[in-house]
Design an enzyme around this catalytic site. Structure first.
Site, mmCIF file in Angstrom:
data_model
loop_
_atom_site.group_PDB
_atom_site.id
_atom_site.type_symbol
_atom_site.label_atom_id
_atom_site.label_comp_id
_atom_site.label_asym_id
_atom_site.label_seq_id
_atom_site.Cartn_x
_atom_site.Cartn_y
_atom_site.Cartn_z
ATOM 1 N N PRO A 11 -5.203 2.041 4.406
ATOM 2 C CA PRO A 11 -6.370 1.558 5.161
ATOM 3 C C PRO A 11 -7.240 0.636 4.304
ATOM 4 O O PRO A 11 -7.485 0.913 3.140
ATOM 5 C CB PRO A 11 -7.120 2.851 5.490
ATOM 6 C CG PRO A 11 -6.122 3.948 5.337
ATOM 7 C CD PRO A 11 -5.157 3.487 4.301
ATOM 8 N N GLU A 12 -7.656 -0.476 4.905
ATOM 9 C CA GLU A 12 -8.541 -1.422 4.230
ATOM 10 C C GLU A 12 -9.878 -1.429 4.972
ATOM 11 O O GLU A 12 -10.096 -0.612 5.873
ATOM 12 C CB GLU A 12 -7.899 -2.817 4.203
ATOM 13 C CG GLU A 12 -6.531 -2.819 3.522
ATOM 14 C CD GLU A 12 -5.883 -4.204 3.479
ATOM 15 O OE1 GLU A 12 -6.597 -5.222 3.555
ATOM 16 O OE2 GLU A 12 -4.649 -4.262 3.377
#
Ligand SMILES: [Zn+2]
Length: 279
Positions: free
Chosen positions: A2-3
């Site tokens: 996840p960014e």
């Protein structure tokens, strides 16, 4: 992994479903996810506390508590935060369960256990979560102007654009997917040195950072084939359908229609770009 857009989507879910709730009880399974302190520290630090807000810095979730302490969650590779009704069957790899006062539970689920959950006193941030104190500017949560980006590029004239965008101490929240998509949007080659951008190019890169991250947040982030990233309700995002270069090595470039997407591996990570429209 996840960014920023995925973590921001989770943050919005927490703001809606968890802020204002009191944590009645905490159960800890795998100790690896509480390695920063201990299971006792997490249970003691959270039990009875009300969650006052849901904030985010880069890829870090920060939830201030009414005790004056803060709950920090980092999803790393495969972490998920999920909300479910109390008593619902917990999925495998549920390492922390927080039982809330509205009849729901907040779970931290993480098959690979790189993620972590910690409660800390913000006054001790340097000692407990030092990397949090050294994060760079957050392009969504902070005021982020073109001149901020100009200053960043000037400080590292010889660095290539991609590693610069990935450096969490410089700009917080961008990872491999969005670095590739941002540079494609700005029509800049990933290996181009920071000093080679004139004022107009800096403006284009700044616009691309804000636009790509904003569009990805609006789409609920990107959920790739491994389906590890989901939001608080367990739903995936849809921005992967809008990726122009990431994961598209060997395909014709849909932006210029002339080039082919190249994939090169540097430092163990794939970089995707079009050699025709990115210069
Ligand atoms: Zn192209």
């Amino acid at each position: 992994m996840p960014e920023l857009p995925e973590v921001e989507t989770v943050r919005r879910g927490l703001a809606e479903h968890v802020v204002g709730r009191r944590v009645e009880r905490v159960e800890v399974g795998r100790l690896r996810v509480v390695r920063r302190t201990s299971a006792e520290a997490l249970v003691d630090g959270l039990s009875g506390c009300v969650v006052l807000a849901a904030d985010r810095r880069g890829k870090y979730l920060r939830l201030p508590l009414d005790s004056g302490e803060e709950l920090m969650v980092h999803l790393r590779m495969s972490g998920q935060l999920l909300v479910a009704p109390r008593g619902a069957v917990r999925p495998p790899h549920t390492h922390v369960a927080m039982i809330l006062d509205d009849g729901s539970e907040l779970w931290f689920v993480d098959p690979r256990t790189f993620g972590e959950v910690v409660v800390f006193d913000p006054a001790d941030v340097e000692a407990v979560v030092p990397e949090l104190a050294r994060l760079g500017i957050d392009p969504i949560a902070d005021r982020f102007e073109r001149d901020d980006l100009r200053a960043i590029l000037r400080r590292s004239p010889r660095r290539a654009l991609k590693p610069l965008l990935l450096d969490q101490h410089v700009i917080a929240g961008i990872g491999n997917i969005y670095a590739d998509e941002i540079l494609h949007r700005a029509r800049l080659r990933p290996d181009r040195p920071a000093s080679s951008l004139d004022r107009r190019r800096v403006g284009e890169l700044h616009r691309a950072i804000v636009a790509v991250l904003g569009e990805a947040i609006a789409a609920g982030g990107s959920t790739l084939g491994d389906a590890q990233y989901v939001d608080l309700m367990g739903d995936g995002g849809s921005y992967q359908d809008e990726h122009r270069v990431y994961g598209r090595g060997g395909e014709r470039c849909s932006t210029c229609g002339r080039g082919w997407i190249q994939r090169v591996v540097t430092g163990g990570r794939g970089t995707h770009f079009c050699g025709v429209c990115q210069r």
